[in-house]
Design an enzyme around this catalytic site. Structure first.
Site, PDB file in Angstrom:
ATOM      1  N   HIS A 363       0.780  -0.943   0.094  1.00  0.00           N
ATOM      2  CA  HIS A 363       0.119  -0.247   0.141  1.00  0.00           C
ATOM      3  C   HIS A 363       0.816   0.988  -0.440  1.00  0.00           C
ATOM      4  CE1 HIS A 363      -3.220  -2.778   0.884  1.00  0.00           C
ATOM      5  NE2 HIS A 363      -4.023  -1.225  -0.169  1.00  0.00           N
ATOM      6  N   GLU A 604     -11.919  -9.148  -5.754  1.00  0.00           N
ATOM      7  CA  GLU A 604     -11.104  -9.102  -5.273  1.00  0.00           C
ATOM      8  C   GLU A 604     -10.509 -10.902  -5.287  1.00  0.00           C
ATOM      9  OE1 GLU A 604      -9.401  -5.844  -3.263  1.00  0.00           O
ATOM     10  OE2 GLU A 604     -11.121  -6.124  -1.803  1.00  0.00           O
ATOM     11  N   ASP A 628      -5.565  -8.154  -5.380  1.00  0.00           N
ATOM     12  CA  ASP A 628      -6.138  -8.397  -4.621  1.00  0.00           C
ATOM     13  C   ASP A 628      -5.957 -10.210  -5.296  1.00  0.00           C
ATOM     14  OD1 ASP A 628      -5.089  -8.020  -2.325  1.00  0.00           O
ATOM     15  OD2 ASP A 628      -7.221  -6.940  -2.061  1.00  0.00           O
ATOM     16  N   CYS A 675     -10.186  -1.065 -10.225  1.00  0.00           N
ATOM     17  CA  CYS A 675      -9.822  -0.531 -10.136  1.00  0.00           C
ATOM     18  C   CYS A 675      -7.925  -0.316  -9.299  1.00  0.00           C
ATOM     19  CB  CYS A 675     -10.551   0.183  -9.001  1.00  0.00           C
ATOM     20  SG  CYS A 675     -11.226  -1.304  -7.958  1.00  0.00           S
TER      21      CYS A 675
HETATM   22  C1  PEP Z   1      -7.301  -4.323  -5.235  1.00  0.00           C
HETATM   23  O1  PEP Z   1      -7.068  -5.331  -4.627  1.00  0.00           O
HETATM   24  O2  PEP Z   1      -6.843  -4.347  -6.034  1.00  0.00           O
HETATM   25  C2  PEP Z   1      -7.351  -2.623  -4.581  1.00  0.00           C
HETATM   26  C3  PEP Z   1      -7.622  -1.973  -5.554  1.00  0.00           C
HETATM   27  O3  PEP Z   1      -7.501  -2.835  -3.243  1.00  0.00           O
HETATM   28  P1  PEP Z   1      -6.042  -2.269  -2.425  1.00  0.00           P
HETATM   29  O4  PEP Z   1      -5.072  -2.109  -3.566  1.00  0.00           O
HETATM   30  O5  PEP Z   1      -7.079  -1.503  -1.391  1.00  0.00           O
HETATM   31  O6  PEP Z   1      -6.083  -3.562  -1.913  1.00  0.00           O
HETATM   32 MG    MG Z   2      -8.101  -4.748  -2.918  1.00  0.00          MG
END
Ligand code: PEP
Ligand code: MG
Length: 756
Positions: A363, A604, A628, A675
């Site tokens: 992250h 995900e 994910d 996303c």
């Molecule tokens: C993902 O898992 O692609 C997502 C957009 O969520 P995050 O990256 O916050 O886990």
């Molecule tokens: Mg995610």
């Protein structure tokens, strides 16, 4: 017994200073453990097949670093070629035997050699020899193989950091290159600021200071603060403790006495070290001293000493933070950087980030991309505690860090930096143009937000809304859960900023690598554990407060969408929907006027791919979280640098899953977006467009690049590429084909080539 011995040796080697020291320990200890007369290590020369006699116990030490075996020469070469142990009772009679004059091998008949292999590469060969003519038995062979496998990682690490440290010690500026993982694209040239984890005596960076007096004063003040704390605690407990227990506090105060540890630390500071470094050095020595004691009572004192040292360090860090200033071009360096450490640096000073741990999908890397800060992750070999104030180059395209670059290399990087800036300028001409293919197909580009800073940048870059607002980010930056009203205000700002465009708010997604400081979750397998919707369904009070805050914030704007993370079965979705409906009814009763917003599910988890139809039927939209989804489909931890090169979003299995979700959603008549970070990759745009994704949501830094790609493509052409790619067997092929497509469309500026 064997295991204990192995463990001890590895531990000792781990603590070695540099490669030579490590190898010397290895040959000594392995010879003793196996009871042989000789143990030597031959290291492979970088970039060649030659092996250098690097360390020995039993052969002629004068030839260390001198004797070299050419490719294909000797038994050592044979071990390396076969990548397997060679076990001989009479080495000299083997056809591959090669006598190195002066080495002193003549007397030794038996030979056992094991390759030292790290990440598929033969680094060297570990050899034991004995006078007696015999074959080593099975358990001896197994021991040597185990030893060498365990040592390989340690040796690889010592090799890189050793080279850098040598340079730092000798003061001769030889160039060094440390390879990590690309975290956020871009080039940065700047000055390292090393941040250390809070109150960890073992992770204090080394630094020298000019104003030694001020440093001694700061140290004394911190010491006094801890002494005051101890006295207060002692007083508060005075009626509950007997005299003997009470005496313990006097012992603590004694340890912290000015004339003892205090004097040692002050002495080091006067020698030029900064207070935190001097403290850590002295405390670690004392802790070791106590740990080595036989008496268990005294051994226990190590814990007290550590605790006291940690407390003093915390005060020093606190004081330091208050008066810290950052260089104009700060490169933030740390072992395990968090969102909070990012927040402490003024944005205009921050040009680059290097994290020793984590990977491109962590992250922190996602935040860095959103902020447009070039980042290298997983730079495990970086001797980061020693880099304070050094000039560094960060290559966020290739995940490379350069220390003391050669003049020509630095020039090339400066040129790249200028080109990047020119490209961003160039892209600005697209600001007011629609995201539309050459054959007139609209593909709205939304942004992923979290930090407040993202909002302004997103609007500047012409985002058509928010496809993923990571609500956990404001939660991460606080010291307790934000109240419903605090949340309402934060959400209102987001909604207002983008209205009338949609803002898709994801409910709290913590767990995995996102731990709230005030709500720690500790698990063996956090990514397979209590994460996302699982946490919030177990804590409806948190979930309900968040939903209510979102709904209230939406009053009069009506551009809210709600999205649920980590859904892995229908029951979870049904429960979450129930709670949302309940909150909605409640706030209607409270007199708030608002519609039930569109609700979506994030895909995900592989299970959700196979249930995409059932999920889509129950909600208003689907959104693929490809970060994910890739990690779970390929069983590759998104944070683990060791397996980062297996994390391929163009893996045919991932592409198949994306297509499945897009088709399922369309057949249920529901829009689908994506996303994850893949959405911000101009290469991926070709495929996502053709698969039928209705919206791409990405970090703001990628927005104009992807817009440029979309505007250069045609839907019809993209579909042809998709057909070709869907029958390919390997991610590499897909990648190569997509690069070719970008070149054909004059988009080669999005393909980056390596410098140096
Ligand atoms: C993902 O898992 O692609 C997502 C957009 O969520 P995050 O990256 O916050 O886990
Ligand atoms: Mg995610």
């Amino acid at each position: 017994m064997m295991l204990e011995m192995l463990r001890k040796i590895v531990q000792e080697v781990n603590a070695a200073e540099g490669l030579n020291d490590a190898l010397e320990i290895i040959v000594k200890r392995v010879r003793d453990a196996m009871g042989t007369e000789v143990c030597s290590v031959y290291m492979r020369e970088p970039g060649s097949e030659r092996f250098v006699f690097t360390a020995t116990e039993g052969l002629n030490e004068a030839l260390v670093g001198e004797a070299v075996l050419d490719p294909g020469e000797g038994l050592v070469g044979l071990v390396a070629e076969r990548e397997e142990p060679v076990n001989l009772d009479s080495a000299a009679t083997h056809p591959r035997f090669q006598r190195v004059p002066g080495l002193g091998e003549e007397r030794y008949q038996s030979f056992l050699g094991a390759p030292i292999i790290h990440q598929r590469e033969v680094l060297g060969v570990l050899v034991v020899q004995q006078e007696e003519r015999r074959r080593f038995d099975e358990s001896e062979e197994a021991f040597l193989v185990t030893m060498s496998a365990q040592l390989a990682g340690v040796i690889a690490h010592a090799k890189v950091t050793g080279a850098v440290e040598e340079e730092l010690d000798s003061g001769v500026a030889t160039p060094a290159k440390i390879t990590g993982i690309a975290g956020a694209p871009g080039i940065a040239i700047g000055t390292a600021v090393v941040v250390s984890p809070v109150a960890d005596l073992y992770a204090v960076p080394r630094r020298t200071v000019k104003n030694r007096r001020a440093e001694v004063r700061a140290f004394k003040a911190a010491l006094e603060s801890v002494r005051t704390d101890i006295r207060t605690v002692a007083e508060n407990l005075s009626d509950q403790l007997n005299a003997e227990d009470h005496a313990l506090f006097d012992v603590y105060l004694g340890i912290l006495d000015d004339s003892r540890i205090g004097a040692e630390v002050a002495g080091l500071i006067k020698g030029g070290q900064w207070a935190q470094g001097a403290l850590s050095q002295v405390m670690i020595e004392h802790i070791r001293h106590f740990e080595r004691m036989e008496h268990s009572y005294l051994k226990e004192r190590a814990v007290d000493v550590k605790d006291l040292g940690t407390r003093v360090l915390a005060y020093l860090q606190e004081a330091d933070k208050e008066q810290r200033s950052y260089p104009d071009r700060t490169i933030l360096v740390g072992e395990d950087l968090t969102a909070t450490s990012l927040g402490e640096i003024p944005r205009e000073n921050l040009v680059g980030i290097i994290s020793v741990r984590g990977s491109g999908n962590s992250h922190i890397a996602i935040l860095a991309r959103a902020m447009g800060v070039p980042t290298v992750m997983g730079a495990v070999d970086l001797p980061y505690t020693r880099l304070q104030d050094r000039e560094l180059i960060v290559d966020g395209y290739y995940g490379v860090v350069l220390l003391n670059p050669r003049k020509d290399v630095k020039k090339r990087y400066q040129k790249l930096l200028v080109q990047d800036e020119a490209l961003s300028k160039d892209l600005e001409s697209l600001l007011d143009l629609p995201s539309e293919t050459r054959d007139g197909h609209r593909l709205p580009l939304l942004v992923n937000t979290g930090l407040m800073a993202d909002v302004a940048r997103s609007l500047e870059q012409g985002a058509e809304g928010v496809g993923l607002y990571r609500t956990e980010v404001p939660f991460l930056l606080r010291e307790r859960f934000p109240s419903e009203e605090e949340q309402r205000q934060i959400y209102r700002t987001q909604l207002e900023a983008f209205a009338p465009n949609p803002v898709t708010m994801r409910t709290l997604d913590i767990g995995g690598d996102k731990a709230l400081p005030y709500f720690p979750i500790e698990e063996d397998n956090p990514f397979l554990g209590w994460r996302g919707i699982r946490v919030t369904l177990d804590h409806p009070e948190i979930f309900l407060a968040q939903i209510r805050a979102m709904l209230k914030a939406n009053e009069g704007l009506e551009n809210l969408q709600i999205m649920l993370p980590m859904i892995s079965n229908i029951a979870e979705l049904d429960e979450a929907l129930d709670l949302i409906h309940r909150s909605h009814r409640e706030i209607l009763q409270e007199g708030v006027v608002c519609e039930l917003p569109p609700i979506g599910v994030m895909v995900e988890v592989p299970a959700a791919v196979y249930q995409a139809h059932a999920l889509a039927r129950r909600v208003d939209f689907l959104s693929v979280g490809s970060n994910d989804l890739t990690q779970y489909l390929l069983a590759v931890d998104r944070n683990n640098a060791r397996v980062a090169d297996l994390y391929h979003s163009f893996h045919p299995a991932v592409l198949r899953a994306l297509l499945t979700v897009a088709e399922a959603s369309r057949s249920e008549g529901k829009p689908v977006s994506i996303c994850g970070e893949l959405a911000g990759d101009p290469l991926a745009a070709v495929l996502l467009l053709a698969m039928g994704f209705d919206v791409l949501s990405m970090n703001v830094t990628s927005l104009l690049k992807v817009k440029k790609a979309v505007r250069s493509l045609s839907l019809e052409g993209a579909r042809k590429v998709l057909d070709e790619v869907m029958i390919m067997d390997e991610a590499g092929q897909v990648h190569a084909r997509l690069e070719q497509v970008l070149r054909e469309h004059g988009l080669e500026q999005f393909i980056h080539s390596r410098v140096g």
